[in-house]
Design an enzyme around this catalytic site. Structure first.
Site, PDB file in Angstrom:
ATOM      1  CG  ASP A 117      27.125  33.871  35.562  1.00  0.00           C
ATOM      2  OD1 ASP A 117      26.396  32.876  35.705  1.00  0.00           O
ATOM      3  OD2 ASP A 117      27.710  34.426  36.517  1.00  0.00           O
ATOM      4  CB  ILE A 169      24.438  44.916  48.759  1.00  0.00           C
ATOM      5  CG1 ILE A 169      25.389  45.092  47.565  1.00  0.00           C
ATOM      6  CG2 ILE A 169      24.120  46.261  49.380  1.00  0.00           C
ATOM      7  CD1 ILE A 169      24.741  45.815  46.406  1.00  0.00           C
ATOM      8  CB  ALA A 170      25.619  40.570  46.839  1.00  0.00           C
ATOM      9  CE  LYS A 175      31.696  41.203  40.908  1.00  0.00           C
ATOM     10  NZ  LYS A 175      30.974  40.732  39.707  1.00  0.00           N
ATOM     11  CB  ALA A 210      30.154  35.762  45.105  1.00  0.00           C
ATOM     12  CB  SER A 211      33.701  32.165  45.668  1.00  0.00           C
ATOM     13  OG  SER A 211      33.504  32.355  44.291  1.00  0.00           O
ATOM     14  CB  ILE A 212      35.895  35.930  43.050  1.00  0.00           C
ATOM     15  CG1 ILE A 212      36.399  34.530  42.675  1.00  0.00           C
ATOM     16  CG2 ILE A 212      36.828  36.998  42.513  1.00  0.00           C
ATOM     17  CD1 ILE A 212      36.784  34.370  41.223  1.00  0.00           C
ATOM     18  CB  ALA A 213      34.294  40.216  44.036  1.00  0.00           C
ATOM     19  CD  GLN A 214      32.389  42.110  50.945  1.00  0.00           C
ATOM     20  OE1 GLN A 214      32.245  40.988  51.421  1.00  0.00           O
ATOM     21  NE2 GLN A 214      32.548  43.170  51.707  1.00  0.00           N
TER      22      GLN A 214
END
Ligand SMILES: Nc1ncnc2c1ncn2[C@@H]1O[C@H](COP(=O)(O)OP(=O)(O)O)[C@@H](O)[C@H]1O
Ligand SMILES: [Mg+2]
Length: 509
Positions: A288, A130-131, A153, A133-137
């Protein structure tokens, strides 16, 4: 030898990509580089992309191109406006951490490896990514046994090895840079990369994120208007994190918030409130807090998600921070100045009165004005100018806190353009000050101190001797500290580092 060639190839690739975005020796800073390098820079810059963008924006685009380790480097640089300057930090903070997802089959393999069971024995309705990013999804799923909805994740396959390779190259580049120039040496690039590595190592272990989620959940439990997802520990491992799914509207989905009639003013206040509550009362905060990491659930509660980047403050730092804000709120600049001096942020040879005067110049224009009328980044820029003027030694955790404050301010301003940040901050800050510094707290401290004094009384002669020694060491340390603090010049740093990277790439080829 092989690793040297490997690292150099990586640096060269980075140098090339940066040059193609005019982010290697940005034209805005090229005049600071020696003439021959300046000439080289002009050639490299020919036909570079994104000519109309600011240097920081071009750097962000190049970092996105270069992949995860560079995205992390950029995000990390964004947390240090005190070193790299405010404008660049701001541009890098907008770095989009979005990457194409890796295939679902690989995600399933990771889960099976972590728990030794097929995914279908653990979850049902395991979704496509569903999303990413650079390190995880992230994936959505249900627990097989209870049917509860969860977010799962998963770290990218081999991300640790890839990051290690890139970081080794960063380290090599930093060492070359460090030995190349005194100006660069003062910026401590090797140490900077080491800290980056340490913070990435935490992000690369999802059990640390689980720990943070659990701690923040406890902190937020006191406020019924907020929540954080529950961690599912049996389905959490180094490379997999399973938490409760929060059903609701992302705070970044402005239109949907509107449609559901969410009270935006109240939400804006709540965002400020929970940030200050975490930072001041708990000394542990989500660092963040952009709108993508906040969800308003079905009952109108504000949930925080994504605990990869966190900040921790010891009690002294918290008290100082509260005092600083309180000084601004109450317009007692002399008090704020005293706090800075007493905390040792500013060395005693500076004038307290002059520092108070500089703070007044920052604080007075803000009085009685709402967010729409105040550009908070400019205020912070001015604050950093003041810190530079007074050779102030900022602790990294305080800078991270200030940076988060700007993010929080941005989110709450987006929700309520008229918000008065000072008014929003006042209740939490005031109650913290009253609780931790007020008469009752002082009496408590006195009582504790007396008890301690009674305990140590028999050992007193020994302590006197120790204190004498410590005082001597301290004054020796102070003498050393009086050497002027480095004044950071972004232009020189960016320009020179870029040039040296290019040169290193050329020579090591
Ligand atoms: N507990 C959760 N409940 C609902 N959605 C979630 C949850 N955790 C993650 N998500 C969704 O997945 C996205 C990515 O997760 P996040 O933890 O923010 O990872 P990243 O570090 O990649 O930003 C979030 O923006 C959100 O849309
Ligand atoms: Mg996120």
């Amino acid at each position: 030898m092989l690793t040297a060639i490997n690292d150099t190839a990586r640096i060269a690739r980075a140098g090339w990509t940066l040059a193609r975005h005019d982010a290697l020796i940005p034209r805005e800073y090229a005049h600071l580089a020696p003439a021959p390098l300046n000439a080289l820079a002009s050639v490299l810059r020919l036909g570079a992309a994104n000519g109309t963008k600011r240097p920081g924006e071009r750097l962000a685009i190049a970092f996105e191109r270069l992949g995860p380790a560079y995205v992390k480097l950029g995000q990390f640089m964004a947390t240090r406006p005190d070193i790299i300057g405010f404008e660049l930090a701001d541009d890098l903070a907008r770095l989009q951490d979005k990457m194409p997802p890796f295939p679902e089959a690989e995600a399933r393999r990771e889960i099976e490896k972590a728990f030794g069971k097929p995914v279908d024995d653990l979850f049902t309705d395991f979704s496509a990514p569903i999303a990413a990013a650079s390190i995880a999804q992230a994936h959505k799923a249900r627990l097989k046994d209870s049917g509860e909805e969860v977010a799962v994740k998963i770290l990218r396959p081999e991300i640790e090895q890839k990051a290690a390779r890139e970081f080794r190259a960063f380290d090599r580049a930093a060492r070359v840079l460090q030995s190349a120039s005194k100006t660069i040496r003062r910026m401590e690039p090797v140490k900077f990369i080491e800290t980056l590595k340490a913070s990435a190592a935490i992000e690369l272990d999802l059990r640390m994120e689980a720990g943070a989620a659990s701690e923040i959940k406890e902190i937020l439990a006191a406020n019924p208007k907020t929540r954080a997802p529950k961690v599912h520990w049996p389905l959490t491992a180094r490379r997999v994190l399973t938490v409760e799914w929060i059903d609701g509207v992302s705070v970044s989905d402005f239109a949907e918030l509107e449609r559901q009639g969410v009270d935006r003013k109240a939400l804006a206040n709540l965002v400020v409130d929970i940030f200050l509550d975490q930072a001041l009362n708990a000394g542990f905060f989500h660092a963040d807090m952009h709108q993508g990491n906040m969800i308003v659930d079905g009952e109108g509660r504000l949930a925080l998600i994504d605990f990869g980047i966190m900040g921790r403050l010891d009690e002294d730092t918290r008290r100082t921070f509260a005092e600083i804000i309180y000084g601004f709120i109450s317009r007692n600049y002399r008090r704020t100045a005293d706090v800075h001096f007493d905390a040792g942020y500013i060395s005693p040879e500076h004038s307290r009165e002059e520092f108070a005067q500089a703070l007044r110049a920052v604080g007075e224009p803000l009085q009685g004005r709402n967010a729409a009328q105040v550009d908070m980044s400019r205020v912070l820029q001015q604050l950093f100018d003041v810190t530079d003027l007074f050779d102030m030694h900022l602790r990294p955790e305080l800078v991270l806190l200030q940076r988060t404050m700007v993010t929080v301010e941005g989110v709450s301003r987006m929700l309520d353009p008229e918000i008065d940040m000072w008014a929003a901050a006042t209740p939490t800050v005031k109650s913290y000050i009253e609780n931790s510094l007020g008469p009752r707290a002082q009496a408590e401290k006195l009582r504790a101190a007396t008890r301690k004094a009674m305990d140590v009384a028999p050992k007193l002669p020994h302590y006197v001797e120790e204190i004498g020694k410590a005082a001597e060491e301290f004054s020796a340390m102070r003498r050393e500290e009086k050497t002027p603090a480095p004044r950071h010049n972004l232009g020189v740093w960016l320009g020179l580092s870029a040039v040296v990277i290019a040169a290193a790439a050329f020579f090591f080829r």
